[in-house]
Design an enzyme around this catalytic site. Structure first.
Site, PDB file in Angstrom:
ATOM      1  N   HIS A 190       0.689  -1.093  -0.351  1.00  0.00           N
ATOM      2  CA  HIS A 190       0.293   0.093   0.093  1.00  0.00           C
ATOM      3  C   HIS A 190       0.947   1.391  -0.287  1.00  0.00           C
ATOM      4  O   HIS A 190       0.165   2.020  -0.555  1.00  0.00           O
ATOM      5  CB  HIS A 190      -0.470   0.005   1.416  1.00  0.00           C
ATOM      6  CG  HIS A 190      -2.003  -0.368   0.782  1.00  0.00           C
ATOM      7  ND1 HIS A 190      -3.592   0.295   0.134  1.00  0.00           N
ATOM      8  CD2 HIS A 190      -2.645  -1.405   1.221  1.00  0.00           C
ATOM      9  CE1 HIS A 190      -4.438  -1.057  -0.467  1.00  0.00           C
ATOM     10  NE2 HIS A 190      -4.434  -1.895   0.824  1.00  0.00           N
ATOM     11  N   ARG A 292      -2.992  -3.102 -18.052  1.00  0.00           N
ATOM     12  CA  ARG A 292      -3.509  -4.636 -17.424  1.00  0.00           C
ATOM     13  C   ARG A 292      -4.684  -5.009 -17.358  1.00  0.00           C
ATOM     14  O   ARG A 292      -5.881  -3.954 -16.765  1.00  0.00           O
ATOM     15  CB  ARG A 292      -3.191  -4.404 -16.397  1.00  0.00           C
ATOM     16  CG  ARG A 292      -1.077  -3.894 -16.111  1.00  0.00           C
ATOM     17  CD  ARG A 292      -1.231  -3.761 -14.889  1.00  0.00           C
ATOM     18  NE  ARG A 292       0.605  -4.178 -14.802  1.00  0.00           N
ATOM     19  CZ  ARG A 292       1.643  -3.130 -14.646  1.00  0.00           C
ATOM     20  NH1 ARG A 292       0.902  -1.879 -14.249  1.00  0.00           N
ATOM     21  NH2 ARG A 292       2.908  -3.733 -14.671  1.00  0.00           N
ATOM     22  N   ARG A 329      -3.100  -6.241 -23.254  1.00  0.00           N
ATOM     23  CA  ARG A 329      -2.212  -7.458 -22.589  1.00  0.00           C
ATOM     24  C   ARG A 329      -4.063  -8.262 -21.979  1.00  0.00           C
ATOM     25  O   ARG A 329      -4.595  -7.445 -21.763  1.00  0.00           O
ATOM     26  CB  ARG A 329      -1.087  -6.995 -21.015  1.00  0.00           C
ATOM     27  CG  ARG A 329      -1.176  -8.280 -20.549  1.00  0.00           C
ATOM     28  CD  ARG A 329       0.467  -8.682 -19.443  1.00  0.00           C
ATOM     29  NE  ARG A 329      -0.271  -7.758 -18.429  1.00  0.00           N
ATOM     30  CZ  ARG A 329       0.103  -7.632 -17.245  1.00  0.00           C
ATOM     31  NH1 ARG A 329       1.554  -8.133 -17.454  1.00  0.00           N
ATOM     32  NH2 ARG A 329       0.177  -7.434 -16.071  1.00  0.00           N
ATOM     33  N   GLU A 418       9.350 -11.966 -21.003  1.00  0.00           N
ATOM     34  CA  GLU A 418       9.386 -11.723 -19.037  1.00  0.00           C
ATOM     35  C   GLU A 418      10.251 -12.550 -18.086  1.00  0.00           C
ATOM     36  O   GLU A 418      10.835 -12.580 -17.748  1.00  0.00           O
ATOM     37  CB  GLU A 418       7.814 -11.381 -18.586  1.00  0.00           C
ATOM     38  CG  GLU A 418       7.197 -10.816 -19.104  1.00  0.00           C
ATOM     39  CD  GLU A 418       5.805 -10.590 -18.347  1.00  0.00           C
ATOM     40  OE1 GLU A 418       5.179  -9.498 -17.643  1.00  0.00           O
ATOM     41  OE2 GLU A 418       4.956 -11.248 -19.067  1.00  0.00           O
ATOM     42  N   ASN A 441       9.988  -5.811 -15.128  1.00  0.00           N
ATOM     43  CA  ASN A 441       9.725  -6.567 -13.342  1.00  0.00           C
ATOM     44  C   ASN A 441       9.853  -7.896 -13.734  1.00  0.00           C
ATOM     45  O   ASN A 441      10.806  -8.588 -12.784  1.00  0.00           O
ATOM     46  CB  ASN A 441       8.175  -6.470 -12.775  1.00  0.00           C
ATOM     47  CG  ASN A 441       8.184  -4.614 -13.782  1.00  0.00           C
ATOM     48  OD1 ASN A 441       8.697  -3.729 -12.912  1.00  0.00           O
ATOM     49  ND2 ASN A 441       7.120  -4.291 -12.872  1.00  0.00           N
ATOM     50  N   ASP A 442       9.285  -8.818 -14.076  1.00  0.00           N
ATOM     51  CA  ASP A 442       9.365 -10.176 -13.953  1.00  0.00           C
ATOM     52  C   ASP A 442      10.036 -11.004 -15.237  1.00  0.00           C
ATOM     53  O   ASP A 442      11.037 -11.527 -14.474  1.00  0.00           O
ATOM     54  CB  ASP A 442       7.591 -10.620 -15.126  1.00  0.00           C
ATOM     55  CG  ASP A 442       6.967 -10.601 -13.740  1.00  0.00           C
ATOM     56  OD1 ASP A 442       6.805 -11.415 -13.069  1.00  0.00           O
ATOM     57  OD2 ASP A 442       5.816 -10.643 -14.142  1.00  0.00           O
ATOM     58  N   ARG A 452      10.033 -10.871  -7.035  1.00  0.00           N
ATOM     59  CA  ARG A 452       9.598  -9.962  -7.070  1.00  0.00           C
ATOM     60  C   ARG A 452       8.740  -9.587  -5.567  1.00  0.00           C
ATOM     61  O   ARG A 452       9.019  -8.254  -5.194  1.00  0.00           O
ATOM     62  CB  ARG A 452       8.804  -9.783  -7.436  1.00  0.00           C
ATOM     63  CG  ARG A 452       7.386 -10.077  -8.101  1.00  0.00           C
ATOM     64  CD  ARG A 452       7.291  -9.365  -9.941  1.00  0.00           C
ATOM     65  NE  ARG A 452       6.489  -8.664  -9.563  1.00  0.00           N
ATOM     66  CZ  ARG A 452       5.533  -7.933 -10.793  1.00  0.00           C
ATOM     67  NH1 ARG A 452       5.443  -8.890 -12.181  1.00  0.00           N
ATOM     68  NH2 ARG A 452       5.132  -7.128 -11.187  1.00  0.00           N
ATOM     69  N   CYS A 489       8.014  -1.681 -20.753  1.00  0.00           N
ATOM     70  CA  CYS A 489       6.370  -1.831 -20.040  1.00  0.00           C
ATOM     71  C   CYS A 489       7.063  -1.725 -18.516  1.00  0.00           C
ATOM     72  O   CYS A 489       5.710  -1.582 -17.757  1.00  0.00           O
ATOM     73  CB  CYS A 489       4.977  -1.837 -20.585  1.00  0.00           C
ATOM     74  SG  CYS A 489       5.743  -4.125 -20.333  1.00  0.00           S
TER      75      CYS A 489
HETATM   76  C1  PEP Z   1       6.256  -6.242 -15.645  1.00  0.00           C
HETATM   77  O1  PEP Z   1       6.550  -7.878 -15.152  1.00  0.00           O
HETATM   78  O2  PEP Z   1       7.510  -5.464 -16.046  1.00  0.00           O
HETATM   79  C2  PEP Z   1       5.386  -6.422 -16.272  1.00  0.00           C
HETATM   80  C3  PEP Z   1       5.115  -5.284 -16.819  1.00  0.00           C
HETATM   81  O3  PEP Z   1       4.195  -6.764 -15.864  1.00  0.00           O
HETATM   82  P1  PEP Z   1       3.739  -6.782 -14.494  1.00  0.00           P
HETATM   83  O4  PEP Z   1       4.663  -6.100 -13.372  1.00  0.00           O
HETATM   84  O5  PEP Z   1       1.757  -6.583 -14.208  1.00  0.00           O
HETATM   85  O6  PEP Z   1       3.851  -8.410 -14.127  1.00  0.00           O
HETATM   86 MG    MG Z   2       5.540  -8.883 -15.557  1.00  0.00          MG
END
Ligand code: PEP
Ligand code: MG
Length: 562
Positions: A190, A292, A329, A418, A441-442, A452, A489
């Protein structure tokens, strides 16, 4: 602030790019655990006490929600419902019937639910803080003490807490909060959500934050994820300079993303619902780089939304971006985004399980319905709809998705990169897909083998790591060989200097939360394409994320002075 004190640097996960200088004010620690000594007043009286405390707490939380309005109100309403929850109430009553005090019964019943949420992992686990907060408020009311909450101060302060609960964040006087520093909580806690939404400087998951005491001077740098404790006069001067430069950059007029030599780098928005359309356009987003769709499915409850409901939603999105590119997506369920109707089986390692495209393939009708709704919405819109699949790990999966999307009327079908396997085989993946979009991120999570969502390994979750950058470079090269778009992204695109490096590695578009667009736009305009490539090479030569960041910062300073 004394220059003689020895400064110390604590490290966590920065949210955004803000820099703040100020004094620590701590959130009080949670109440002690209620004693296990049996009730002396009997079950009937204990039950009456609980009824009164639950009602008063629910009403109090709702009232805070009404005062806060907006998204905070939704979150607080969800919390108030926890205080009304009949299952929790019956768990409390059972304990009272067995002789527990009201305080102890509430503590144990909420604790049981909390553990269950933590066991589910991901997004659910991060909601555990909400349950804890409601339990604390009820117990405080039962014990006649003040609920732990946001401290008051006449002076602006850096708020240090374990993690902020929604009830706290709703009450924060944002004019007084210079920055947020938490010891717990990941990038989707949060605190992080609030910080992103309100553009508050924040560093979460800071090791050592629990030792910070009231009144200590700190410099909080979200860009580097650092909290400098007892900074020297030099540290403060540097931070002030960086902050002034940042304010300067934010004043660059809104316009298309481009490098200093005019190379276009479209700046797109990451959105999770149609509520964000206006804000994205106001920030100058040139389209959407990641829509998303999970929230649409999460909000639908225990089954997938109908084609008609999805069509209405996607039409609204496309109308909002008329004439622009919109990348949607396909549903990315699993791991940090569990959905009961797609992944109900328990998995030991859900991030390595049936998630993303794998889960959709196992429930193909859901994917077919989604693509059908999207194609129908696109056929009536002049927005340019692109659709991509999440968590694609093989060339065969790419072929599967692209051919199904085409069969159902989608004109432009691509994949998210990813998983390292897709990056390593990007030349072949892009032989099949119309475009790629890198989810850093992934990609970082899987490259560094660091969950993560886990604070204990958050230091590995750094997209500046040269291993991640090398993979991005593979995709960039493949994109340029095939003449296809390679977007970014993940959160990495929102880090201005890293954004330049990613362009130097071959990214052709950048997508980020709208609040990050101004900073990235300003940074891109300070570097030519040739310099971006040089910066990327410097980052690739480093041994680790910190080394890459340092090398790029030094080269930027060198290029600026030459
Ligand atoms: C990512 O993994 O970088 C991504 C954009 O997707 P999410 O953060 O929704 O898993
Ligand atoms: Mg992702």
């Amino acid at each position: 602030m004394t220059a003689t004190e020895q400064s110390q640097t604590l490290v966590g996960i920065g949210v955004g790019r803000g820099i703040a200088i100020g004094r620590v004010l701590r959130m009080p620690d949670p109440l002690p655990e209620p004693a296990t000594t049996p009730s002396t007043i009997g079950p009937d009286s204990e039950r009456d006490r609980v009824t009164a405390a639950l009602q008063a707490t629910g009403a109090d939380i709702r009232e805070r929600g009404e005062r806060a309005g907006g998204k905070a109100q939704e979150v607080l309403e969800a919390q108030a419902l926890m205080a009304d929850d009949p299952t929790l109430r019956s768990e409390i009553d059972t304990r009272i019937d067995n002789g527990a005090t009201a305080e102890r019964a509430v503590h144990e019943a909420f604790g049981g639910f909390r553990d269950m949420l933590v066991g589910l992992g991901g997004y659910m686990a991060e909601r555990a803080a909400d349950l804890d907060d409601v339990a604390q408020r009820i117990i405080a009311r039962l014990s006649g003490v003040a609920a732990p909450g946001v401290p008051e101060s006449d002076e602006p302060f850096v708020l240090v807490a374990r993690d902020l609960a929604p009830a706290d964040t709703a009450l924060l006087d944002l004019d007084k909060v210079l920055a947020l520093v938490t010891s717990d909580g990941g990038p989707t806690s949060h605190t992080a959500i609030l910080a992103r939404e309100k553009s508050i400087t924040a560093v979460v998951g800071v090791v050592g934050a629990r030792e910070l005491v009231d009144g200590t001077d700190v410099v909080v740098n979200a860009g580097s994820g650092e909290v400098v404790v007892a900074p020297s006069a030099d540290d403060v001067a540097r931070a002030e300079q960086a902050r002034a430069a940042q304010l300067n950059r934010a004043s660059v007029p809104i316009g298309p993303g481009q490098l200093a030599d005019g190379t276009a780098v479209p700046l797109l928005a990451n959105l999770g619902s149609t509520d964000g359309i206006e804000g994205a356009l106001a920030a100058g987003a040139e389209g959407v780089g990641l829509f998303r769709t999970e929230f649409l499915f999460l909000d639908a409850g225990s089954s997938a939304p109908t084609v008609a409901a999805q069509y209405a939603h996607y039409s609204k999105l496309l109308r909002g971006f008329s004439g622009k590119k919109v990348v949607v997506r396909a549903l990315d369920a699993g791991a940090d985004k569990p959905l009961p109707f797609l992944n109900d089986a328990h998995e030991e390692n859900p991030a390595l399980g049936l998630r993303g495209l794998r889960a959709l393939r196992a429930a193909e009708q859901i994917l077919r319905d989604q693509l059908t709704a999207l194609a129908r919405a696109a056929s009536e819109s002049d927005a340019d709809l692109w659709v991509m699949a999440p968590m694609v790990s093989t060339v065969e999966e790419t072929r599967y998705f692209v051919s199904l999307a085409r069969e159902l009327g989608i004109k432009t079908a691509g994949v998210m990169v990813e998983v390292p396997s897709s990056a390593l085989l990007a030349d072949r993946v892009l032989g099949e897909a119309d475009f790629a979009s890198i989810g850093t991120n992934d990609l970082t999570q899987y490259t560094l083998a660091a969950d993560r969502m886990l604070g204990s390994v958050s230091s590995f979750q750094d997209p500046w790591h040269p291993a991640v950058l090398r993979l991005v470079g593979e995709v960039g090269r493949a994109g340029s060989a095939h003449g296809k778009s390679v977007g970014i992204c993940g959160e990495a695109a929102a880090d201005p200097l890293l954004a330049v490096v990613l362009v130097g590695l071959g990214a052709t578009t950048l997508s980020m939360s709208p609040s990050a667009i101004a900073d990235v736009r300003a940074e891109l305009r300070q570097h030519t394409r040739e310099q971006a490539v040089q910066l990327a090479q410097a980052a690739l030569r480093a041994d680790d994320a910190r080394g890459a960041r340092d090398a790029v910062n030094s080269l930027v300073a060198e290029l600026a002075s030459s």
